[in-house]
Design a protein around this motif. Structure first.
Motif, short mmCIF file in Angstrom:
data_model
loop_
_atom_site.label_atom_id
_atom_site.label_comp_id
_atom_site.label_asym_id
_atom_site.label_seq_id
_atom_site.Cartn_x
_atom_site.Cartn_y
_atom_site.Cartn_z
N UNK A 1 0.83 -1.20 0.00
CA UNK A 1 0.00 0.00 0.00
C UNK A 1 0.86 1.24 0.00
N UNK A 2 1.93 1.28 0.84
CA UNK A 2 2.81 2.43 0.89
C UNK A 2 3.48 2.65 -0.46
N UNK A 3 3.89 1.59 -1.11
CA UNK A 3 4.52 1.70 -2.42
C UNK A 3 3.56 2.29 -3.44
N UNK A 6 3.05 6.08 -2.75
CA UNK A 6 4.25 6.83 -3.15
C UNK A 6 4.33 6.94 -4.67
N UNK A 7 3.98 5.84 -5.33
CA UNK A 7 4.03 5.84 -6.79
C UNK A 7 3.03 6.84 -7.36
N UNK A 8 1.83 6.87 -6.80
CA UNK A 8 0.82 7.80 -7.29
C UNK A 8 1.22 9.23 -7.02
N UNK A 9 1.84 9.49 -5.86
CA UNK A 9 2.31 10.84 -5.56
C UNK A 9 3.38 11.28 -6.55
N UNK A 10 4.27 10.37 -6.85
CA UNK A 10 5.31 10.69 -7.82
C UNK A 10 4.71 11.01 -9.18
N UNK A 11 3.68 10.25 -9.57
CA UNK A 11 3.03 10.54 -10.84
C UNK A 11 2.41 11.92 -10.84
N UNK A 30 -4.30 20.61 -4.97
CA UNK A 30 -5.56 20.29 -4.28
C UNK A 30 -6.00 18.86 -4.60
N UNK A 31 -5.81 18.49 -5.84
CA UNK A 31 -6.15 17.12 -6.24
C UNK A 31 -5.27 16.10 -5.51
N UNK A 32 -4.02 16.48 -5.36
CA UNK A 32 -3.09 15.60 -4.65
C UNK A 32 -3.50 15.47 -3.19
N UNK A 33 -3.86 16.59 -2.57
CA UNK A 33 -4.31 16.55 -1.17
C UNK A 33 -5.58 15.71 -1.02
N UNK A 34 -6.49 15.92 -1.96
CA UNK A 34 -7.73 15.13 -1.91
C UNK A 34 -7.42 13.64 -2.06
N UNK A 35 -6.50 13.34 -2.98
CA UNK A 35 -6.12 11.95 -3.18
C UNK A 35 -5.46 11.37 -1.93
N UNK A 36 -4.61 12.17 -1.29
CA UNK A 36 -3.97 11.73 -0.06
C UNK A 36 -5.00 11.45 1.04
N UNK A 37 -5.97 12.36 1.17
CA UNK A 37 -7.03 12.17 2.17
C UNK A 37 -7.80 10.89 1.89
N UNK A 38 -8.13 10.69 0.60
CA UNK A 38 -8.88 9.48 0.23
C UNK A 38 -8.07 8.23 0.48
N UNK A 39 -6.76 8.33 0.10
CA UNK A 39 -5.89 7.19 0.32
C UNK A 39 -5.76 6.88 1.81
N UNK A 40 -5.63 7.92 2.62
CA UNK A 40 -5.53 7.73 4.07
C UNK A 40 -6.80 7.08 4.62
N UNK A 41 -7.96 7.58 4.13
CA UNK A 41 -9.23 7.01 4.57
C UNK A 41 -9.34 5.55 4.14
#
Length: 229
Positions: A1-3, A6-11, A30-41
């Motif tokens: 999951x961590x990999x 990280x891969x999506x963030x790099x993209x 903002x999209x990245x933050x939203x994605x991070x929030x969703x990924x965290x959830x």
């Protein structure tokens, strides 16, 4: 999951061009933050589901172990009950006794004007303790067929003989009897009885007869269980 994260963030980071406008870059962030929030959830939910599943498996395993332990205990208790039952049956089927009047000295008992229970006090064998040397009474510990033998004897006298009844509860059944002018006279009998639990058997001296005993143990009473029923 961590990999994967990280891969999506790099993209996403790689998708930001230096030539993009500030607003475009802000949208991307903002999209990245939203994605991070969703990924965290998603990760939190996945962890909870994994923990719940693990707990369910552990509870299921514990329940199975408890059920197996309970079943084993039931089987052990059942086996113990059967063993105890067999032991009790084995003990209760071991019934046999032999007794004499005493025979520590020379003594004549009787004659008496009324029937008298003979008490055989010398008891070399009393397996099962069904015979009471204080009362002269045998008490059946189990329903079954029993065999009894009794011997009577005394010195002959023209006035009386030597005789005794085998008594079940209050019923006089068979008598051993002998009478002669002089010398030692004796008689014996044997009888098989069906007894219920608690039935009593004893020997009753006949009216106006006598018995004689000495270290030779001439007057005896014996019995044993043939088989339970």
């Amino acid at each position: 999951m961590k990999i994967s994260v990280s891969f999506m963030l790099l993209l996403l980071l790689g998708a930001i061009s230096p030539s993009e406008s500030v607003e475009s870059k802000q949208d991307t962030l903002r999209n990245m933050n939203a994605l991070l929030v969703q990924l965290k959830a998603d990760m939190t939910l996945l962890q909870r589901e994994t923990q719940a599943q693990q707990k369910t498996e552990v509870d299921k395993l514990n329940k199975q172990q408890i059920e197996q332990a309970a079943q084993q205990k039931t089987e052990v208790d059942k086996l113990k009950t059967e063993v105890d039952k067999l032991n009790k049956q084995q003990i209760v089927q071991q019934v046999a006794f032999s007794a004499s009047l005493g025979g520590t000295g020379r003594a004549t008992i009787g004659p008496f004007p009324s029937a008298t229970t003979l008490i055989y006090k010398y008891v070399p064998t009393n397996i099962g303790n069904a015979y009471n040397p204080n009362t002269g009474v045998f008490t059946a510990p189990v329903r079954g067929a029993y065999n009894f033998e009794w011997w009577v004897g005394a010195f002959g006298d023209n006035g009386w003989g030597s005789g005794a009844w085998l008594v079940k509860n209050s019923n006089q059944l068979f008598m051993a009897y002998e009478q002669q002018k002089d010398g030692f006279m004796s008689s014996s009998k044997g009888m098989t009885l069906l007894l219920e639990v608690g039935d009593i058997v004893f020997i009753r001296l006949q009216v106006q007869t006598s018995v004689f005993d000495d270290p030779g143990h001439h007057n005896t009473f014996s019995g044993h269980l043939l088989f339970p029923m």
